[in-house]
Each structure stands twice: as C-alpha cells, then as structure tokens.
Design a protein around this motif. Structure first.
Motif, PDB file in Angstrom:
ATOM      1  N   CYS A  58       0.832  -1.211   0.000  1.00 49.29           N
ATOM      2  CA  CYS A  58       0.000   0.000   0.000  1.00 49.29           C
ATOM      3  C   CYS A  58       0.860   1.252   0.000  1.00 49.29           C
ATOM      4  CB  CYS A  58      -0.925   0.004   1.217  1.00 49.29           C
ATOM      5  SG  CYS A  58      -2.245  -1.222   1.170  1.00 49.29           S
ATOM      6  N   LEU A  59       1.928   1.227   0.786  1.00 44.89           N
ATOM      7  CA  LEU A  59       2.827   2.381   0.831  1.00 44.89           C
ATOM      8  C   LEU A  59       3.513   2.594  -0.522  1.00 44.89           C
ATOM      9  CD1 LEU A  59       4.500   1.826   4.331  1.00 44.89           C
ATOM     10  CD2 LEU A  59       2.593   3.331   3.764  1.00 44.89           C
ATOM     11  N   VAL A  60       3.895   1.496  -1.151  1.00 48.39           N
ATOM     12  CA  VAL A  60       4.537   1.591  -2.464  1.00 48.39           C
ATOM     13  C   VAL A  60       3.553   2.135  -3.501  1.00 48.39           C
ATOM     14  CG1 VAL A  60       5.552   0.262  -4.349  1.00 48.39           C
ATOM     15  CG2 VAL A  60       6.218  -0.217  -1.995  1.00 48.39           C
ATOM     16  N   VAL A  61       2.321   1.647  -3.467  1.00 44.93           N
ATOM     17  CA  VAL A  61       1.299   2.141  -4.400  1.00 44.93           C
ATOM     18  C   VAL A  61       1.075   3.633  -4.198  1.00 44.93           C
ATOM     19  CG1 VAL A  61      -1.161   2.035  -4.975  1.00 44.93           C
ATOM     20  CG2 VAL A  61       0.146  -0.075  -4.694  1.00 44.93           C
ATOM     21  N   GLY A  62       1.024   4.060  -2.942  1.00 38.99           N
ATOM     22  CA  GLY A  62       0.877   5.483  -2.666  1.00 38.99           C
ATOM     23  C   GLY A  62       2.050   6.291  -3.182  1.00 38.99           C
ATOM     24  N   GLY A  63       3.266   5.751  -3.013  1.00 39.42           N
ATOM     25  CA  GLY A  63       4.448   6.433  -3.531  1.00 39.42           C
ATOM     26  C   GLY A  63       4.445   6.526  -5.043  1.00 39.42           C
ATOM     27  N   VAL A  64       4.017   5.458  -5.709  1.00 38.75           N
ATOM     28  CA  VAL A  64       3.929   5.468  -7.172  1.00 38.75           C
ATOM     29  C   VAL A  64       2.897   6.493  -7.633  1.00 38.75           C
ATOM     30  CG1 VAL A  64       3.260   4.113  -9.190  1.00 38.75           C
ATOM     31  CG2 VAL A  64       4.702   3.088  -7.432  1.00 38.75           C
ATOM     32  N   GLY A  65       1.763   6.540  -6.921  1.00 36.50           N
ATOM     33  CA  GLY A  65       0.734   7.521  -7.269  1.00 36.50           C
ATOM     34  C   GLY A  65       1.228   8.945  -7.147  1.00 36.50           C
ATOM     35  N   GLU A  66       1.965   9.233  -6.069  1.00 32.93           N
ATOM     36  CA  GLU A  66       2.499  10.594  -5.902  1.00 32.93           C
ATOM     37  C   GLU A  66       3.553  10.906  -6.954  1.00 32.93           C
ATOM     38  OE1 GLU A  66       4.199  13.564  -2.412  1.00 32.93           O
ATOM     39  OE2 GLU A  66       4.271  11.391  -2.124  1.00 32.93           O
ATOM     40  N   ALA A  67       4.382   9.908  -7.283  1.00 33.74           N
ATOM     41  CA  ALA A  67       5.400  10.115  -8.319  1.00 33.74           C
ATOM     42  C   ALA A  67       4.749  10.419  -9.671  1.00 33.74           C
ATOM     43  CB  ALA A  67       6.289   8.880  -8.422  1.00 33.74           C
TER      44      ALA A  67
END
Length: 339
Positions: free
Chosen positions: A320-329
């Motif tokens: 979930c944290l990685v998905v959030g980071g990808v979304g922000e990127a």
C-alpha cells in the motif's frame, strides 16, 4: 539561477525533515498529546516571528482590506482543522502511513476540478489519483498496527486539507499574498486554539505531563516552533521561485526522506523496546530516552536512513505504501509535464 533554486529546494527539504522529526518526537516519543496547546504554541511562535519579520522589513505583509481578511477566514478555519487533526493523527500513526493518507487529499481537489469545474483531466493524472485513493483506502485494512482513532483523525485531516486546497483555487486572491494568508491563519489559530484549550481539557491535563519540566521537552517545543516557521518561509519562497511541477518534485523528495528518517529515529534510537516515554519521570537517568544529542542523531540517521525502515508491517502494508508512492510520483510527473 539554477543553483539558487537548488539551494532553496534543499533548504526546504532540510526544514521539512527536521520539522517532521521534531513533531514526531514530541507527539509519539514524549507523548505530549495535547494538540490545542502544541499547535497553539507552534502557531503563536510562527505568528510572532512573522510579525517581527514584517516590522523589521524582512518580509512584506499587506492587510489593508478588511473585506479580504474576512473572506479568507473560512480557509483559516480549515487550517485549524488541518493542524489539529494532523497532530492527533501523527501522534498515533507512523510517518509513512500518515503521509500516505495525507497525499490522498489530491483526490478531493482532482475530483472537484473534473466533476464540478468540468476541467479536462489527463488519463495519467486520473491514474495517479486512483493510486493515491487505493493506497489510502486499503492501508487501514492491511495495517498490522491498526489504530481506529488515528485513522479517523487522519481522515478528518485529509478532508480539511482537500477542502482548503479547493477553497484556495476558488478564492479570488486580490491583494493577499501567501504570507498575508499565513499571517491570518496564525492569528486565527492562536485565538481559536487558546479558547478551546480549556473546554478540550488540555489546559489542566498538561499540568500532569511527566516531562513538563525537563529540558528535552522545552528544547523540542522551541525547535518545533522555530522549524515550523522556517519551513513555512521556505515553502512560500520555493513556490514563488519554481513552477508547480518543480515544487511538487521537491515536496515528494522531502516526504520520502521524512518517512525513512523519522521512523528510524523515533522507533529504533529514541526508545528502548517495550518502553514508553510516560513510564519514567527521569528519562535520561532511567534510559527510556536516548541521552545523546538530538541533532547528532539527526545527522547520523539522515546518512543511514536509506538502509533502514523500522516499522512493523506486513507485505500488504508495504505494498500500500509503495502504491501510494507510485501515485504521488505519477502526480509529480503530470505536474512537471503539464499532462
């Protein structure tokens, strides 16, 4: 010019890191969970320093129009909601979790632009927002340290932040600059939080705080006020000297560093396993709090933080944290390319 913008960005990241670290230290390590007092103190320091800077001619503030000041007050109410709910949430949630929910405020602004203002939105931006939404929604379901109150306050923080951004887009700026708006926010916050401290029970409950007379608490509170003020100044400066895409990129970098730095320091260096700050009246003598200087730890941990991520989590939480980071990127990419 390029070097100047880089220096402004690096200064912004430094103050973001230091401010995040200090706030997390006070809220989670020292466990000073009295937001009307803590946020009231931070806004008081920020307001006083901004007022002094104005009187000395270091910054320019123009508050001539009473009608424009009154028109900005709804945003000031939302600002109080942002800092109050954010303080509550940050005291209960790890930094990466809090920032993942915090970033989902873009869902509100993007949804308003697309469905209310009928603006054209690229598919890539929609995908980035959906990534942020998916991460924020799935994270409570996967979090092994699920705290319902923490997520509730994070949700309130998210709503207030999204509403604040929407109001800022709709509001006609007129003659109020970013510093004018922040000055009004500071004054309104101090008045409202000071008035609410007694009804909320924080005013007298804080008298029983075990570290009330310890220098670590005093120095941390002073640092939080000063760092918050300098972070605000450098945020305004960076926004005025860069494009929205460049600012988003610097903000993304600061958040990623904050995740690794703050969790490593607060969990692995400042508290011994199984101990809490409230368990002792003398943290240095008993050993619950690390006796080494805070800034030494900050420098050391900042250097080592890419190799550590101390946080109790399972594979789903990390995903979930990685998905959030990808979304922000992706969101940063759309801002920089204008897509």
């Amino acid at each position: 010019m390029y070097l100047k913008r880089s220096a402004d960005g690096l200064a912004f990241c430094l103050f973001y890191l230091a401010s995040s670290f200090t706030n997390k230290y006070v809220l989670s390590v020292l466990q000073f969970t009295y937001p009307t007092l803590f946020q009231g103190w931070q806004t008081l320091v920020g307001g006083l320093l901004l007022h002094v800077s104005w009187k000395l001619g270091w910054v320019e503030i123009n508050l001539c129009s009473r009608s424009e000041i009154l028109s900005w007050l709804p945003a000031s109410v939302l600002f109080v909601g942002i800092i109050y709910a954010g303080s509550r949430a940050l005291s209960r949630l790890p930094i990466p979790v809090f920032l993942t929910v915090h970033n989902a405020a873009e869902v509100i602004t993007c949804g308003f632009q697309k469905f209310v203002q009928k603006e054209q939105t690229s598919h890539l931006k929609v995908c980035s927002v959906l990534f942020l939404l998916a991460a924020a929604v799935c994270l409570p379901l996967c979090d092994t340290q699920f705290d319902p109150n923490g997520y509730l306050w994070a949700l309130i923080h998210l709503i207030c932040l999204g509403a604040y951004k929407v109001f800022h887009k709709l509001w006609k700026p007129g003659s109020l600059s970013d510093l004018d708006q922040q000055y009004i926010n500071y004054v309104f916050s101090v008045v409202l939080l000071a008035s609410a401290s007694h009804p909320a029970g924080d005013l007298f409950s804080a008298l029983d705080f075990p570290f009330l007379y310890f220098y670590r608490f005093h120095s941390s509170c002073c640092a939080s006020g000063l760092l918050g003020f300098f972070l605000m100044l450098h945020t305004v400066k960076l926004k005025s000297s860069t494009t929205s895409g460049q600012y988003s990129a610097w903000s993304f970098l600061a958040k990623q560093r904050s995740c690794t730095l703050c969790e490593t320091v607060s969990r692995s260096l400042l508290i011994q396993p199984g101990k809490t700050a409230a368990a002792s009246q003398n943290p240095v003598r008993e050993g619950e709090l690390c006796p080494r200087p805070i800034w030494t730890l900050l420098v050391i941990t900042a250097s080592l933080s890419p190799f550590f991520f101390v946080m109790t989590a399972n594979v789903l939480t990390i995903s979930c944290l990685v998905v959030g980071g990808v979304g922000e990127a992706l969101l940063v990419y759309t801002e920089r390319t204008g897509t």
